[in-house]
Design a protein around this motif. Structure first.
Motif, mmCIF file in Angstrom:
data_model
loop_
_atom_site.group_PDB
_atom_site.id
_atom_site.type_symbol
_atom_site.label_atom_id
_atom_site.label_comp_id
_atom_site.label_asym_id
_atom_site.label_seq_id
_atom_site.Cartn_x
_atom_site.Cartn_y
_atom_site.Cartn_z
ATOM 1 N N LYS A 156 3.741 6.737 6.050
ATOM 2 C CA LYS A 156 2.439 6.415 5.469
ATOM 3 C C LYS A 156 2.589 6.163 3.970
ATOM 4 C CE LYS A 156 -2.178 8.026 6.611
ATOM 5 N NZ LYS A 156 -2.929 9.197 7.068
ATOM 6 N N ASN A 157 3.447 6.958 3.372
ATOM 7 C CA ASN A 157 3.782 6.799 1.953
ATOM 8 C C ASN A 157 5.162 7.413 1.713
ATOM 9 O OD1 ASN A 157 3.323 9.687 1.577
ATOM 10 N ND2 ASN A 157 1.149 9.157 1.745
ATOM 11 N N VAL A 158 5.755 7.092 0.587
ATOM 12 C CA VAL A 158 7.135 7.558 0.362
ATOM 13 C C VAL A 158 7.206 9.080 0.205
ATOM 14 C CG1 VAL A 158 8.078 5.400 -0.562
ATOM 15 C CG2 VAL A 158 7.056 7.051 -2.131
ATOM 16 N N ALA A 159 6.086 9.703 -0.162
ATOM 17 C CA ALA A 159 6.075 11.173 -0.274
ATOM 18 C C ALA A 159 6.351 11.793 1.095
ATOM 19 C CB ALA A 159 4.722 11.639 -0.822
ATOM 20 N N ALA A 160 5.799 11.156 2.164
ATOM 21 C CA ALA A 160 6.029 11.657 3.524
ATOM 22 C C ALA A 160 7.506 11.534 3.883
ATOM 23 C CB ALA A 160 5.179 10.864 4.511
ATOM 24 N N LEU A 161 8.095 10.436 3.447
ATOM 25 C CA LEU A 161 9.524 10.232 3.710
ATOM 26 C C LEU A 161 10.363 11.283 2.963
ATOM 27 C CD1 LEU A 161 11.159 8.227 5.355
ATOM 28 C CD2 LEU A 161 11.294 6.744 3.366
ATOM 29 N N ASN A 162 9.957 11.557 1.732
ATOM 30 C CA ASN A 162 10.630 12.608 0.954
ATOM 31 C C ASN A 162 10.540 13.951 1.670
ATOM 32 O OD1 ASN A 162 11.371 10.920 -1.131
ATOM 33 N ND2 ASN A 162 9.515 11.299 -2.313
ATOM 34 N N ASN A 163 9.333 14.232 2.224
ATOM 35 C CA ASN A 163 9.150 15.504 2.938
ATOM 36 C C ASN A 163 10.033 15.578 4.181
ATOM 37 O OD1 ASN A 163 7.325 16.565 1.149
ATOM 38 N ND2 ASN A 163 5.542 15.700 2.201
ATOM 39 N N ALA A 164 10.168 14.446 4.871
ATOM 40 C CA ALA A 164 11.009 14.418 6.073
ATOM 41 C C ALA A 164 12.466 14.733 5.717
ATOM 42 C CB ALA A 164 10.911 13.054 6.738
ATOM 43 N N VAL A 165 12.948 14.114 4.646
ATOM 44 C CA VAL A 165 14.337 14.365 4.201
ATOM 45 C C VAL A 165 14.477 15.822 3.777
ATOM 46 C CG1 VAL A 165 16.095 13.741 2.482
ATOM 47 C CG2 VAL A 165 14.631 11.972 3.453
ATOM 48 N N ASP A 198 0.820 -1.229 0.000
ATOM 49 C CA ASP A 198 0.000 0.000 0.000
ATOM 50 C C ASP A 198 0.848 1.271 0.000
ATOM 51 O OD1 ASP A 198 1.023 0.106 2.533
ATOM 52 O OD2 ASP A 198 -0.895 0.056 3.587
ATOM 53 N N GLY A 199 2.142 1.136 -0.062
ATOM 54 C CA GLY A 199 3.026 2.313 -0.134
ATOM 55 C C GLY A 199 3.544 2.760 1.211
ATOM 56 N N SER A 200 3.002 2.208 2.317
ATOM 57 C CA SER A 200 3.528 2.577 3.645
ATOM 58 C C SER A 200 4.708 1.661 3.975
ATOM 59 C CB SER A 200 2.433 2.420 4.701
ATOM 60 O OG SER A 200 2.092 1.049 4.831
ATOM 61 N N GLY A 201 5.337 1.935 5.094
ATOM 62 C CA GLY A 201 6.458 1.076 5.450
ATOM 63 C C GLY A 201 7.294 1.637 6.579
ATOM 64 N N ASP A 202 8.463 1.100 6.774
ATOM 65 C CA ASP A 202 9.372 1.670 7.775
ATOM 66 C C ASP A 202 10.767 1.863 7.204
ATOM 67 O OD1 ASP A 202 8.693 -1.398 9.038
ATOM 68 O OD2 ASP A 202 10.775 -0.952 8.449
ATOM 69 N N PHE A 203 11.456 2.804 7.845
ATOM 70 C CA PHE A 203 12.742 3.274 7.319
ATOM 71 C C PHE A 203 13.773 3.321 8.446
ATOM 72 C CE2 PHE A 203 15.622 6.882 6.866
ATOM 73 C CZ PHE A 203 16.184 6.632 5.633
ATOM 74 N N GLN A 204 14.995 3.000 8.087
ATOM 75 C CA GLN A 204 16.087 3.100 9.071
ATOM 76 C C GLN A 204 17.360 3.563 8.379
ATOM 77 O OE1 GLN A 204 17.849 -0.507 10.705
ATOM 78 N NE2 GLN A 204 17.884 0.426 12.753
ATOM 79 N N MET A 205 18.051 4.484 9.026
ATOM 80 C CA MET A 205 19.362 4.939 8.524
ATOM 81 C C MET A 205 20.357 4.758 9.667
ATOM 82 S SD MET A 205 21.056 6.576 6.028
ATOM 83 C CE MET A 205 20.266 7.813 5.050
ATOM 84 N N VAL A 206 21.477 4.087 9.380
ATOM 85 C CA VAL A 206 22.489 3.828 10.424
ATOM 86 C C VAL A 206 23.848 4.354 9.968
ATOM 87 C CG1 VAL A 206 23.661 2.022 11.768
ATOM 88 C CG2 VAL A 206 21.284 1.711 11.104
ATOM 89 N N LEU A 207 24.546 5.031 10.867
ATOM 90 C CA LEU A 207 25.922 5.465 10.598
ATOM 91 C C LEU A 207 26.808 4.723 11.589
ATOM 92 C CD1 LEU A 207 28.011 7.352 9.219
ATOM 93 C CD2 LEU A 207 27.481 9.052 10.960
ATOM 94 N N ASN A 208 27.611 3.812 11.082
ATOM 95 C CA ASN A 208 28.466 2.992 11.952
ATOM 96 C C ASN A 208 29.932 3.414 11.838
ATOM 97 O OD1 ASN A 208 29.862 1.026 13.301
ATOM 98 N ND2 ASN A 208 28.982 -0.707 12.199
ATOM 99 N N LEU A 209 30.448 4.022 12.915
ATOM 100 C CA LEU A 209 31.848 4.494 12.930
ATOM 101 C C LEU A 209 32.681 3.645 13.883
ATOM 102 C CD1 LEU A 209 30.925 8.242 13.370
ATOM 103 C CD2 LEU A 209 31.873 7.314 11.300
ATOM 104 N N SER A 210 32.169 2.455 14.184
ATOM 105 C CA SER A 210 32.776 1.624 15.217
ATOM 106 C C SER A 210 34.249 1.292 14.941
ATOM 107 C CB SER A 210 31.972 0.339 15.334
ATOM 108 O OG SER A 210 32.546 -0.517 16.256
ATOM 109 N N LYS A 211 34.560 1.118 13.663
ATOM 110 C CA LYS A 211 35.932 0.741 13.309
ATOM 111 C C LYS A 211 36.932 1.853 13.650
ATOM 112 C CE LYS A 211 37.914 -2.126 9.692
ATOM 113 N NZ LYS A 211 37.821 -2.564 8.310
ATOM 114 N N SER A 212 36.459 3.086 13.800
ATOM 115 C CA SER A 212 37.340 4.223 14.110
ATOM 116 C C SER A 212 37.159 4.708 15.539
ATOM 117 C CB SER A 212 37.039 5.386 13.163
ATOM 118 O OG SER A 212 37.065 4.968 11.837
ATOM 119 N N ARG A 213 36.589 3.861 16.407
ATOM 120 C CA ARG A 213 36.171 4.374 17.707
ATOM 121 C C ARG A 213 37.322 4.825 18.608
ATOM 122 N NH1 ARG A 213 34.553 -0.002 21.915
ATOM 123 N NH2 ARG A 213 35.795 -1.779 21.315
#
Lengths: 221, 661
Positions: free
Chosen positions: A107-116, A31-46
């Motif tokens: 709710k839809n990818v347009a909302a995700l676009n707006n968030a970005v 239906d176009g809804s879903g969930d999103f995750q962004m991860v920044l992993n700097l562990s190798k340089s900790r």
């Protein structure tokens, strides 16, 4: 200018054989809804980051405190939360491993676009933000990339460029429907056909040798 | 910026170039004097060789905007003769002066014209041509010599001081310098504009609300307009003041520069080359030499900020012109075949200061601290000074220094009493018991250690799983050790954090045998633990458990004979094994260009060594940088190194461009 300054600070923070990974993960329902995750992993340089965090400035740039970073992250969380069509926004930062993440439902990818777009406009007031990062229409999911770091990268010193030599960008897109085709030749499709992965060297992305753009065709099964 | 680059480049190129003695023209009042020996340099690196270096043409000439110049030989400067530079205060200006021998006037003029504004007019003066090239930089020349003066006016007036003095009545900004009378142009006369009545009448008296609010809006608008006018008057006055100060500075700088040149081209002066403070420590056989009057330089530094380019304080600008009573330092540089050698000397003509300085060096490094220098170390720094004598030296130094400081001259008696009081209150012997003055820092090694980090793995369906992985990181093994006669106090100090660590999350703990360990969480520091120990009159801080075990067992390392002689025979002894250091660091490099630079340095760079002690009745030091690889001498090595690194970087840049395109 702020983008360049942020990029420099980012580079300084993980400079000298720094290594990092950016993971972008998205689950899209039919239906176009879903969930999103962004991860920044700097562990190798900790170890190096722990040392840098004890300094006030590096290469002429201010080093943000843990509180500053937490504050910035909470501001991002607020901005995303206020975007219509976005819910369950959660951010986290682990200073032992230097891993930061943001999760949300859309709710839809347009909302995700707006968030970005809202995050971009908050950080780059007065600039024109890209309208579209994701698009989902008639069984076709597209990932666009309207940002270019090529010019900023060419201005960096050799030492700073070293940072990107071993950094990775990973995009994982999962779907309720099966994937029939992906336009980006680097894409790997899972045996179940319901997930794709694109893993690239960040330097190749910055220098635009390789693209993160992708057009994924889904079947209506 | 360009003018500094030109001065710097001339200095560097001078390194490549016999003596019509320009040193005769360096005044005895100079606070710093530099001489580049043309004869010695031209033997080490011919000009033709210099022309072969790509980076000189590609970068140096480009930076100076003299791209048309294709050869160092075409500058018109005679690099075969001595070149001199000096700093002196004259006519309320600090002048940085460069004296150049010329072999081709036309070529020199062309270079200057190419570098600066070709349209600027030259002025014919008594025996030379004068050209103001930019604000503060002036060039004068005849057929055989040229003089470049970079002048900085040192008596700028502070606007705010004047502002508060004259705020009530003065609306005309005008100031005259004591040395140069500057005619104030009408453009700098300022009369504030009349404040116009900006009362606004209400447009209509029928709207009740508007009639009621109108007077308030009117008053606010009037106030706002008046404030805006006052602001613009203040801004304009400040700007005009600055313009006038710039004008005075320009005039004074030009006057001072012309004075320097008049004297150079027409007079015999009292030269520094006959001054005992200079001749005693400068070696005429050095390839390059730098002489500094320490106190003079310090005062000029203060003046520069107080009244020079920044003009932040009041009305005092001291002109330093005394070479006889203060301490002087010299650096003589030699470009030997296998090493670059720098000899430093410091002494004072004042017997009291000279004796105090030498007493500070009346100390010898102990064998027990020498025992921490392991064979095969990356580097060490040994210091042995007399702490008690150091305190006495500083009392006298501060007494003299403060008495000369800004606005303190009138209060020199107060300063004297203050220092006496300090001397009474401070227990020099107590300080010397705690830290007698022997210190040793050793970088034993840099060893790889395994560290954990979090990474991600993905299954067939690209589900992410956090996994712990390991990688190698360099961990420094170092020791800082010092002597003490107050072991009791240091033991108390070392024990103190234990109690508080128990109440916090600190892991500072007492360990069996008699030492303390501060353990770090993984990834928190580049080493896992730091150890503290007080034993046998020594305080030890180290990251090496081996050093702790060795000390507990009463053992020491056995350094080689050269190290032993250097550490025990000098007050300061430093050694850095460049090769070992770069080899260790290069394991952490990942780009091709950085690896190539590291390889080049490993092949060509030798050890860096520094030794300082009392020799020939004064404080003398020798620093050597060994040179290996295929270089004719150490000067050529410097140029070869710059050229090679430049080539590696350029190559990488070109490859990068190809990649991007």
């Amino acid at each position: 200018m702020r983008t360049v300054a942020s990029l420099f600070l980012f580079v300084c923070l993980i400079s000298l054989t720094g290594c990092f990974e950016i993971v972008e993960q998205l689950f899209l329902k039919t239906d176009g809804s879903g969930d999103f995750q962004m991860v920044l992993n700097l562990s190798k340089s900790r170890t190096r980051l722990n040392s840098i965090m004890k300094m006030k400035t590096i290469n002429g740039h201010d080093v943000p405190s843990k509180e500053d970073i937490r504050y910035r992250l909470s501001e991002i969380e607020k901005t995303v939360s206020k975007t219509a069509g976005i819910s369950n926004v959660k951010t986290s930062i682990d200073f032992d491993n230097f891993i930061a993440s943001i999760n949300c439902n859309f709710k839809n990818v347009a909302a995700l676009n707006n968030a970005v777009k809202n995050i971009y406009l908050k950080e780059n007031a007065g600039k024109k933000a890209p309208e579209k990062i994701y698009e989902y229409n008639a069984g076709v999911f597209q990932r666009w990339n309207k940002y270019s770091f090529k010019d900023d990268y060419t201005k960096l010193s050799n030492a700073d460029k070293e940072v990107f030599a071993t950094a990775n960008y990973t995009a994982i897109f999962k779907f309720e429907s099966a994937v029939s085709a992906a336009s980006n030749k680097e894409t790997r499709i899972a045996p179940s056909k319901k997930a794709v992965m694109l893993k690239l060297n960040t330097l190749d992305v910055i220098t635009e040798k390789k693209s993160i753009e992708n057009k994924i065709n889904l079947t209506n099964r | 910026m360009k003018k500094y680059l030109l001065l710097l480049t001339v200095s560097c190129l001078a390194i490549a170039g016999h003596a019509q003695n320009l040193l005769d023209k360096v005044p005895a009042t100079a606070t710093m004097a530099i001489r580049y020996s043309g004869e010695n340099f031209s033997k080490n690196i011919p000009l033709k060789k210099l022309d072969s270096y790509g980076f000189i043409k590609e970068h140096v000439f480009k930076m100076l905007h003299i791209e048309n110049l294709r050869s160092v030989q075409n500058t018109g400067i005679d690099f075969g003769k001595d070149i001199c530079q000096y700093v002196a205060v004259e006519d309320t200006c600090i002048n940085f002066v460069t004296l150049l021998p010329l072999k081709n006037e036309a070529q020199f003029v062309k270079m200057i014209r190419d570098s600066y504004d070709a349209k600027k007019n030259t002025i014919q003066k008594n025996g030379y041509t004068f050209l103001p090239v930019s604000d503060g930089v002036y060039i004068g020349w005849n057929k055989t010599s040229a003089v470049i003066v970079d002048a900085s006016y040192q008596n700028r007036q502070n606007y705010w001081t004047r502002y508060y003095d004259t705020i009530a009545a003065d609306t005309v900004v005008a100031v005259a310098d004591s040395t140069v009378a500057v005619t104030v142009d009408s453009a700098y006369q300022f009369t504030p504009p009349k404040i116009v009545d900006t009362t606004m009448a209400p447009e209509s008296d029928t709207a009740t609300m508007e009639i009621e609010l109108a007077p308030m809006i009117e008053d606010q608008a009037k106030e706002e307009e008046e404030r805006r006018i006052r602001d613009s008057i203040s801004n304009m006055k400040w700007e005009l003041w600055q313009q006038q100060q710039d004008l005075i500075a320009r005039k004074q700088q030009e006057f001072s520069s012309a004075h320097v040149m008049d004297r150079f081209f027409s007079e015999n002066i009292r030269s520094i080359k006959n001054e005992p403070a200079y001749t005693k420590i400068i070696d005429p056989a050095a390839h390059a030499s730098i002489w500094i009057n320490n106190e003079g330089i310090l005062e000029q530094y203060w003046n520069f900020f107080e009244k020079g380019r920044y003009s932040i304080f009041g009305n005092y600008a001291k002109q330093y012109s005394d070479t006889g009573s203060t301490s002087s330092s010299a650096l003589n540089i030699y470009f030997d075949k296998d090493k670059m050698r720098m000899e430093t000397s410091t002494f004072s003509l004042d017997p009291q200061l000279d004796a105090l300085g030498k007493s500070v060096m009346n100390s010898r490094q102990s064998n027990s601290l020498l025992g921490y220098v392991n064979p095969g170390n990356i580097g060490y720094f040994s210091v042995s000074i007399n702490s008690e004598a150091m305190t006495h030296y500083y009392y006298e130094y501060m007494r003299r220094y403060l008495a000369k400081m800004y606005n303190m001259r009138e209060y020199s008696e107060v300063v004297d009493i203050y220092i006496d009081l300090l001397e009474i209150l401070l227990d020099e012997k107590g300080i010397a018991d705690l830290l007698p003055g022997n210190y040793m820092f050793v970088m034993h090694d840099m060893k790889p250690r395994i560290v954990n980090y979090t990474d991600y793995e993905y299954d067939d369906e690209f589900n992410r799983k956090e996994v712990k992985k390991t990688k190698k990181e360099l961990s420094p093994l170092f020791t800082f050790a010092f002597e003490t006669r107050r072991e009791d106090f240091l033991k108390k100090l070392a024990k103190l954090p234990v109690k508080y660590a128990e109440k916090s999350d600190s892991s500072y703990k007492w360990k069996e045998g008699g030492y303390y360990e501060l353990a770090f969480k993984e990834g928190e520091m580049p080493f896992s633990s730091m150890y503290f120990m007080v034993k046998d009159g020594k305080g030890i801080v180290t990251t090496s458990k081996e050093v702790i075990d060795m000390t507990l067992a009463g053992k020491t390392y056995t350094p080689d004979e050269n190290t032993r002689n250097s550490v025990l025979g000098n007050n300061y002894s430093v050694n850095i094994s460049s090769k070992r250091l770069i080899e260790k660091l290069s394991t952490q490099l990942s780009t091709e260009s950085n690896k190539k630079v590291a390889d080049y340095l490993i092949k060509n760079l030798g050890d860096l060594k520094m030794e300082t002690g009392i020799r020939d009745g004064m404080i003398r030091g020798t620093t050597t940088l060994q040179v290996t690889g295929n270089n004719s001498n150490s000067l050529e090595f410097l140029f070869n190194m710059m050229d090679s690194i430049n080539n590696i970087m350029e190559q990488e840049k070109q490859e990068g461009k190809k990649k991007i395109n």
